[in-house]
Design a protein around this motif. Structure first.
Motif, PDB file in Angstrom:
ATOM      1  N   GLU A   6       0.832  -1.099  -0.055  1.00 26.45           N
ATOM      2  CA  GLU A   6      -0.002   0.056  -0.218  1.00 26.45           C
ATOM      3  C   GLU A   6       0.804   1.325  -0.156  1.00 26.45           C
ATOM      4  O   GLU A   6       0.729   2.403  -0.636  1.00 26.45           O
ATOM      5  N   GLY A   9       2.679   1.685  -3.354  1.00 26.60           N
ATOM      6  CA  GLY A   9       1.773   2.288  -4.489  1.00 26.60           C
ATOM      7  C   GLY A   9       1.681   3.860  -4.375  1.00 26.60           C
ATOM      8  O   GLY A   9       1.752   4.676  -5.485  1.00 26.60           O
ATOM      9  N   TYR A  10       1.862   4.379  -3.271  1.00 28.72           N
ATOM     10  CA  TYR A  10       2.115   5.882  -3.188  1.00 28.72           C
ATOM     11  C   TYR A  10       3.351   6.415  -3.872  1.00 28.72           C
ATOM     12  O   TYR A  10       3.359   7.361  -4.284  1.00 28.72           O
ATOM     13  N   VAL A  11       4.468   5.607  -3.465  1.00 32.89           N
ATOM     14  CA  VAL A  11       5.754   5.983  -3.924  1.00 32.89           C
ATOM     15  C   VAL A  11       5.631   6.005  -5.233  1.00 32.89           C
ATOM     16  O   VAL A  11       6.434   6.900  -5.901  1.00 32.89           O
ATOM     17  N   VAL A  12       5.283   4.835  -6.002  1.00 36.43           N
ATOM     18  CA  VAL A  12       5.618   4.776  -7.537  1.00 36.43           C
ATOM     19  C   VAL A  12       4.269   5.244  -8.052  1.00 36.43           C
ATOM     20  O   VAL A  12       4.239   5.315  -9.439  1.00 36.43           O
ATOM     21  N   ASP A  13       3.155   5.643  -7.451  1.00 41.06           N
ATOM     22  CA  ASP A  13       2.292   6.448  -7.909  1.00 41.06           C
ATOM     23  C   ASP A  13       1.424   5.530  -8.875  1.00 41.06           C
ATOM     24  O   ASP A  13       1.094   5.865  -9.953  1.00 41.06           O
ATOM     25  N   VAL A  14       1.311   4.247  -8.493  1.00 39.76           N
ATOM     26  CA  VAL A  14       0.407   3.297  -9.560  1.00 39.76           C
ATOM     27  C   VAL A  14      -0.244   2.484  -8.511  1.00 39.76           C
ATOM     28  O   VAL A  14       0.156   2.123  -7.303  1.00 39.76           O
ATOM     29  N   ALA A  15      -1.443   1.795  -8.974  1.00 40.90           N
ATOM     30  CA  ALA A  15      -2.214   1.030  -8.053  1.00 40.90           C
ATOM     31  C   ALA A  15      -1.358  -0.414  -7.857  1.00 40.90           C
ATOM     32  O   ALA A  15      -1.104  -0.996  -9.102  1.00 40.90           O
ATOM     33  N   ARG A  34      14.353   9.304  -4.860  1.00 42.20           N
ATOM     34  CA  ARG A  34      13.493   9.919  -5.743  1.00 42.20           C
ATOM     35  C   ARG A  34      13.853  10.620  -6.803  1.00 42.20           C
ATOM     36  O   ARG A  34      13.022  10.970  -7.790  1.00 42.20           O
ATOM     37  N   ALA A  42       9.150   6.377 -14.549  1.00 40.76           N
ATOM     38  CA  ALA A  42       8.705   6.572 -13.343  1.00 40.76           C
ATOM     39  C   ALA A  42       8.784   5.497 -12.405  1.00 40.76           C
ATOM     40  O   ALA A  42       8.578   4.454 -12.639  1.00 40.76           O
ATOM     41  N   GLY A  43       9.423   5.722 -11.332  1.00 46.08           N
ATOM     42  CA  GLY A  43       9.526   4.732 -10.474  1.00 46.08           C
ATOM     43  C   GLY A  43      10.937   3.678 -10.772  1.00 46.08           C
ATOM     44  O   GLY A  43      11.052   2.732 -10.303  1.00 46.08           O
TER      45      GLY A  43
END
Length: 79
Positions: A6, A9-15, A34, A42-43
Motif C-alpha cells: 500500500e 503504491g503511493y511512492v510509485v504512483d500506481v495501483a 526519488r 517513473a519509479g
C-alpha cells in the motif's frame, strides 16, 4: 506485506496488488532516491532498489477494475 504494498503504491504512483504470497512480519530497509533523470521511467530507482535489496519485482499486469459510469445528470426539481 499488505501495508508495504500500500505504501509502495503511493511512492510509485500506481495501483499495486500483492501477489508475492509472503506472510508474517519483517524488518526491512530500502534505500533509494526519488531523484531520477528526466528520461527515466517513473519509479525506475525504486524498482531497482526493490529487486537488488529485497529480491522483489514489480510486474505490470492488466486486472479487472470496478468502474462507476454516470450516463446523465440533472438538477433536482424545485418542488
Amino acid at each position: 506485506m499488505r501495508q508495504f504494498v500500500e505504501i509502495l503504491g503511493y511512492v510509485v504512483d500506481v495501483a499495486l496488488m500483492d501477489k508475492a504470497g509472503i506472510t508474517g512480519e519483517f524488518d526491512a530497509k530500502l534505500d533509494f532516491s526519488r531523484s531520477t533523470p528526466a528520461d527515466a521511467p517513473a519509479g525506475a530507482d525504486i524498482r531497482t532498489a526493490l529487486r537488488d535489496q529485497l529480491g522483489l519485482k514489480l510486474t505490470s499486469v492488466k486486472l479487472p477494475v470496478d468502474v462507476l459510469v454516470v450516463d446523465s445528470m440533472s438538477r433536482p426539481s424545485d418542488s
